[in-house]
Design a protein around this motif. Structure first.
Motif, PDB file in Angstrom:
ATOM      1  N   LEU A   1      67.068  29.979   0.143  1.00 16.33           N
ATOM      2  CA  LEU A   1      65.922  29.168  -0.267  1.00 16.33           C
ATOM      3  C   LEU A   1      66.369  27.722  -0.362  1.00 16.33           C
ATOM      4  CD1 LEU A   1      64.445  31.425  -3.106  1.00 16.33           C
ATOM      5  CD2 LEU A   1      63.559  31.128  -0.774  1.00 16.33           C
ATOM      6  N   ARG A   2      65.931  26.918   0.619  1.00 12.96           N
ATOM      7  CA  ARG A   2      66.251  25.494   0.549  1.00 12.96           C
ATOM      8  C   ARG A   2      65.250  24.797  -0.361  1.00 12.96           C
ATOM      9  NH1 ARG A   2      70.062  25.848   4.242  1.00 12.96           N
ATOM     10  NH2 ARG A   2      69.678  27.405   5.835  1.00 12.96           N
ATOM     11  N   ARG A   3      65.471  23.512  -0.559  1.00  8.41           N
ATOM     12  CA  ARG A   3      64.644  22.789  -1.539  1.00  8.41           C
ATOM     13  C   ARG A   3      63.154  22.910  -1.262  1.00  8.41           C
ATOM     14  NH1 ARG A   3      66.707  16.863  -2.097  1.00  8.41           N
ATOM     15  NH2 ARG A   3      65.014  16.746  -3.591  1.00  8.41           N
ATOM     16  N   ASP A   4      62.806  23.073   0.023  1.00  3.10           N
ATOM     17  CA  ASP A   4      61.376  23.093   0.362  1.00  3.10           C
ATOM     18  C   ASP A   4      60.758  24.491   0.297  1.00  3.10           C
ATOM     19  OD1 ASP A   4      62.575  24.247   2.531  1.00  3.10           O
ATOM     20  OD2 ASP A   4      61.598  22.994   4.039  1.00  3.10           O
ATOM     21  N   GLN A   5      61.520  25.494  -0.114  1.00  3.10           N
ATOM     22  CA  GLN A   5      60.933  26.834  -0.242  1.00  3.10           C
ATOM     23  C   GLN A   5      61.037  27.300  -1.692  1.00  3.10           C
ATOM     24  OE1 GLN A   5      62.446  29.903   2.436  1.00  3.10           O
ATOM     25  NE2 GLN A   5      61.124  31.460   1.517  1.00  3.10           N
ATOM     26  N   ALA A   6      59.882  27.476  -2.335  1.00  2.00           N
ATOM     27  CA  ALA A   6      59.873  27.759  -3.769  1.00  2.00           C
ATOM     28  C   ALA A   6      60.320  29.175  -4.079  1.00  2.00           C
ATOM     29  CB  ALA A   6      58.485  27.499  -4.350  1.00  2.00           C
TER      30      ALA A   6
ATOM     31  N   VAL B   1      70.235  36.662  -7.524  1.00  2.00           N
ATOM     32  CA  VAL B   1      69.831  35.299  -7.215  1.00  2.00           C
ATOM     33  C   VAL B   1      70.970  34.381  -7.639  1.00  2.00           C
ATOM     34  CG1 VAL B   1      68.094  33.520  -7.643  1.00  2.00           C
ATOM     35  CG2 VAL B   1      67.429  35.948  -7.618  1.00  2.00           C
ATOM     36  N   LYS B   2      71.450  33.551  -6.701  1.00  2.00           N
ATOM     37  CA  LYS B   2      72.646  32.743  -6.983  1.00  2.00           C
ATOM     38  C   LYS B   2      72.482  31.306  -6.511  1.00  2.00           C
ATOM     39  CE  LYS B   2      75.661  36.505  -5.460  1.00  2.00           C
ATOM     40  NZ  LYS B   2      76.874  36.878  -4.722  1.00  2.00           N
ATOM     41  N   PRO B   3      73.074  30.370  -7.246  1.00  2.00           N
ATOM     42  CA  PRO B   3      73.230  29.030  -6.661  1.00  2.00           C
ATOM     43  C   PRO B   3      74.138  29.178  -5.447  1.00  2.00           C
ATOM     44  CG  PRO B   3      74.015  29.119  -8.970  1.00  2.00           C
ATOM     45  CD  PRO B   3      73.763  30.518  -8.538  1.00  2.00           C
TER      46      PRO B   3
ATOM     47  N   ASP C   1      62.805  43.296 -11.072  1.00  2.00           N
ATOM     48  CA  ASP C   1      61.333  43.297 -11.023  1.00  2.00           C
ATOM     49  C   ASP C   1      60.932  41.962 -10.389  1.00  2.00           C
ATOM     50  OD1 ASP C   1      58.620  42.931 -11.612  1.00  2.00           O
ATOM     51  OD2 ASP C   1      58.778  43.915 -13.576  1.00  2.00           O
ATOM     52  N   TRP C   2      60.134  42.009  -9.325  1.00  2.00           N
ATOM     53  CA  TRP C   2      59.772  40.761  -8.631  1.00  2.00           C
ATOM     54  C   TRP C   2      59.126  39.751  -9.575  1.00  2.00           C
ATOM     55  CZ3 TRP C   2      62.640  40.171  -4.771  1.00  2.00           C
ATOM     56  CH2 TRP C   2      62.876  41.161  -3.816  1.00  2.00           C
ATOM     57  N   ALA C   3      58.526  40.219 -10.670  1.00  2.00           N
ATOM     58  CA  ALA C   3      57.893  39.299 -11.625  1.00  2.00           C
ATOM     59  C   ALA C   3      58.922  38.326 -12.219  1.00  2.00           C
ATOM     60  CB  ALA C   3      57.208  40.092 -12.741  1.00  2.00           C
ATOM     61  N   ASP C   4      60.196  38.719 -12.200  1.00  2.00           N
ATOM     62  CA  ASP C   4      61.243  37.859 -12.785  1.00  2.00           C
ATOM     63  C   ASP C   4      61.927  36.964 -11.750  1.00  2.00           C
ATOM     64  OD1 ASP C   4      60.779  39.155 -15.213  1.00  2.00           O
ATOM     65  OD2 ASP C   4      62.220  40.743 -14.719  1.00  2.00           O
ATOM     66  N   LEU C   5      61.503  37.080 -10.492  1.00  2.00           N
ATOM     67  CA  LEU C   5      62.221  36.361  -9.428  1.00  2.00           C
ATOM     68  C   LEU C   5      62.159  34.838  -9.601  1.00  2.00           C
ATOM     69  CD1 LEU C   5      63.732  36.418  -6.672  1.00  2.00           C
ATOM     70  CD2 LEU C   5      61.480  36.258  -5.588  1.00  2.00           C
ATOM     71  N   ASP C   6      60.965  34.321  -9.868  1.00  2.00           N
ATOM     72  CA  ASP C   6      60.824  32.859  -9.874  1.00  2.00           C
ATOM     73  C   ASP C   6      61.629  32.215 -11.003  1.00  2.00           C
ATOM     74  OD1 ASP C   6      59.340  33.293  -7.672  1.00  2.00           O
ATOM     75  OD2 ASP C   6      57.441  32.501  -8.464  1.00  2.00           O
TER      76      ASP C   6
ATOM     77  N   PRO D   1      70.331  23.043  -5.823  1.00  2.00           N
ATOM     78  CA  PRO D   1      68.973  23.135  -5.258  1.00  2.00           C
ATOM     79  C   PRO D   1      68.869  24.191  -4.157  1.00  2.00           C
ATOM     80  CG  PRO D   1      70.017  21.022  -4.700  1.00  2.00           C
ATOM     81  CD  PRO D   1      70.919  21.710  -5.681  1.00  2.00           C
ATOM     82  N   LYS D   2      70.001  24.541  -3.550  1.00  2.00           N
ATOM     83  CA  LYS D   2      69.984  25.603  -2.533  1.00  2.00           C
ATOM     84  C   LYS D   2      70.342  26.928  -3.206  1.00  2.00           C
ATOM     85  CE  LYS D   2      73.144  25.931   0.796  1.00  2.00           C
ATOM     86  NZ  LYS D   2      73.833  25.651   2.069  1.00  2.00           N
ATOM     87  N   VAL D   3      69.476  27.910  -3.030  1.00  2.00           N
ATOM     88  CA  VAL D   3      69.635  29.191  -3.729  1.00  2.00           C
ATOM     89  C   VAL D   3      69.728  30.324  -2.713  1.00  2.00           C
ATOM     90  CG1 VAL D   3      68.399  30.835  -5.236  1.00  2.00           C
ATOM     91  CG2 VAL D   3      68.490  28.396  -5.828  1.00  2.00           C
ATOM     92  N   LEU D   4      70.589  31.295  -3.014  1.00  2.00           N
ATOM     93  CA  LEU D   4      70.696  32.490  -2.185  1.00  2.00           C
ATOM     94  C   LEU D   4      70.093  33.674  -2.933  1.00  2.00           C
ATOM     95  CD1 LEU D   4      72.501  31.206  -0.075  1.00  2.00           C
ATOM     96  CD2 LEU D   4      74.215  32.932  -0.525  1.00  2.00           C
ATOM     97  N   VAL D   5      69.326  34.492  -2.228  1.00  2.00           N
ATOM     98  CA  VAL D   5      68.875  35.756  -2.814  1.00  2.00           C
ATOM     99  C   VAL D   5      69.508  36.862  -1.985  1.00  2.00           C
ATOM    100  CG1 VAL D   5      66.916  37.156  -3.538  1.00  2.00           C
ATOM    101  CG2 VAL D   5      66.702  34.658  -3.481  1.00  2.00           C
ATOM    102  N   GLU D   6      70.291  37.710  -2.655  1.00  2.00           N
ATOM    103  CA  GLU D   6      71.056  38.750  -1.958  1.00  2.00           C
ATOM    104  C   GLU D   6      70.591  40.133  -2.361  1.00  2.00           C
ATOM    105  OE1 GLU D   6      75.213  38.636  -2.871  1.00  2.00           O
ATOM    106  OE2 GLU D   6      75.534  36.848  -1.676  1.00  2.00           O
ATOM    107  N   LYS D   7      70.664  41.014  -1.413  1.00  2.00           N
ATOM    108  CA  LYS D   7      70.416  42.429  -1.703  1.00  2.00           C
ATOM    109  C   LYS D   7      71.477  42.909  -2.696  1.00  2.00           C
ATOM    110  CE  LYS D   7      70.059  46.723   0.974  1.00  2.00           C
ATOM    111  NZ  LYS D   7      68.593  46.914   0.990  1.00  2.00           N
TER     112      LYS D   7
END
Ligand code: ATP
Ligand code: MG
Ligand code: MG
Ligand code: MG
Length: 365
Positions: A163-168, A184-186, A200-205, A216-222
């Motif tokens: 997730l780059r800066r332009d993707q929430a 979810v990691k920096p 739970d996807w509700a906690d993702l944001d 500002p750049k975030v990785l979401v990993e399985k």
């Protein structure tokens, strides 16, 4: 005369305190018959000061980590490769106190320390330093590029989205591809700071927002871990690169988290996890993991040292999670421990790291 080593610690990253605790161990284990230490602290705001070499000032106390105070001194590193000085500017005292620095040991974790920035400064100054150079440090700090360079050498890593800066947040399609849980990691950080496990996807944001406080750049990993293995890689002065015996971290039932978070690493290590050194792996898997560690070291163009972190999945496949180019050196840290069990005790390890740095020098050598 003894080899003059500038030990640099603290720094501007979220791992400032961990760096101080690492430096404490380095300072107490350096062979004082061979090395003279110039302690250089970097305050959280980036100010370079004459650091303490008092181990008491660099301890974790009441669950709070130590910090480099601004103490009225100012240390300056001339960017002139013919000088090899660090100059101490202190009111009422002459400057130029520590001329003739032979080597720098940047015991710094995270941004502005483990990411190629101070390495670039030291290259410019012509000062040899412990650990990988600019490219390897920058690429290993950034988990996106670590994965890309490993993949180029045929070493897959855990599925992820950037997730780059332009993707929430993640799209529906990305969520489906990864599935729950996710981590979810920096992209550029360490010590598990800013990382969340999301079930739970509700906690993702909220997790993305937390990670973005560090990068500002975030990785979401399985989420995939079944077993966690770590290996130390060490380069010797003649250029030989070796992997330590692997270690395993096992989270205990009594742990507050079911993954290796900051508190489990540094504050509640006794209740949170047990460490097997060496890991109880069959010989074939152990040899495979050690060979992969050296391959990863070269894939990232590392020098000096690295700690390679693995997951072993349910079907027994080892996957590289990430590579740390200045791993923890605290008393409970894995890197010095795995080398001790492999036959390189702490003072010998430090001597090797410093001699390798001097043998390599700076520039394209
Ligand atoms: P350090 O540099 O201190 O080793 P770090 O901040 O770079 O840590 P990672 O090593 O990537 O972070 O992750 C920290 C921990 O989070 C791992 O040791 C593991 O327990 C857990 N973890 C991270 N990614 C995953 C994943 N994809 N699946 C399962 N667990 C994970
Ligand atoms: Mg890391
Ligand atoms: Mg790290
Ligand atoms: Mg790790």
């Amino acid at each position: 005369r003894r080899t003059r080593v500038a030990v640099v610690f603290g720094g501007r990253s979220t791992e400032h305190g961990v760096s101080c605790v690492s430096a404490r161990s380095v300072l107490t284990h350096l062979d004082s018959t061979r090395f003279e230490v110039v302690p250089v602290g970097i305050a959280p705001n980036g100010a370079w000061v004459l650091g303490t070499d008092d181990p008491k000032a660099l301890e974790i106390r009441d669950r709070s980590l130590p910090e480099v105070p601004e103490n009225g001194t100012a240390v300056v590193l001339p960017g002139d490769p013919t000088r090899r000085d660090v100059v101490l500017l202190e009111p009422g005292r002459a400057g130029d106190v520590f001329s003739g620095i032979d080597v720098v040991f940047p015991v710094l974790h995270g941004a502005f320390g483990e990411d190629g920035t101070i390495q670039g400064l030291l290259e410019m100054a012509g000062l040899p330093y412990v650990g990988p150079g600019v490219l390897a440090s920058a690429a290993s700090m950034d988990k996106e590029f670590t994965k890309k360079l490993l993949a180029a050498e045929g070493m897959p890593s855990v599925p992820y989205e950037v997730l780059r800066r332009d993707q929430a947040t993640l799209t529906e399609q990305q969520r489906e591809r990864l599935g729950l849980p996710v981590f979810v990691k920096p992209s550029r950080a360490g010590s598990s700071i800013g990382i969340s496990k999301v079930t739970d996807w509700a906690d993702l944001d909220a997790a993305i927002e937390l990670a973005r406080r560090t990068d500002p750049k975030v990785l979401v990993e399985k989420g995939c871990v079944v077993r966690e293995i770590e290996v130390g890689v060490l380069e010797f002065p003649d250029g030989r690169v070796e992997a330590s015996l692997p270690a395993e971290i096992r989270m205990l039932e009594s742990a507050a988290a079911d993954w290796y978070d900051f508190d489990s690493k540094y504050l509640d290590a006794d209740q949170a996890c047990e460490v097997d050194i060496p890991a109880k792996l069959d010989d074939e898997l152990s040899a495979r993991i050690r060979a992969m560690s050296v391959a990863a070291f070269h894939a990232l163009d590392c020098q000096g040292l690295a700690r390679v972190d693995f997951f072993v999945t349910a079907d027994g496949t080892p996957i590289i999670n990430e590579i740390n180019t200045m791993p923890g050196f605290t008393p409970i840290s894995m890197y010095p421990k795995v080398w001790a069990v492999t036959g390189v005790d702490y003072p010998t390890l430090l001597t090797t790291l410093i001699e390798t740095a001097i043998a390599r020098g700076t520039g394209l050598r």
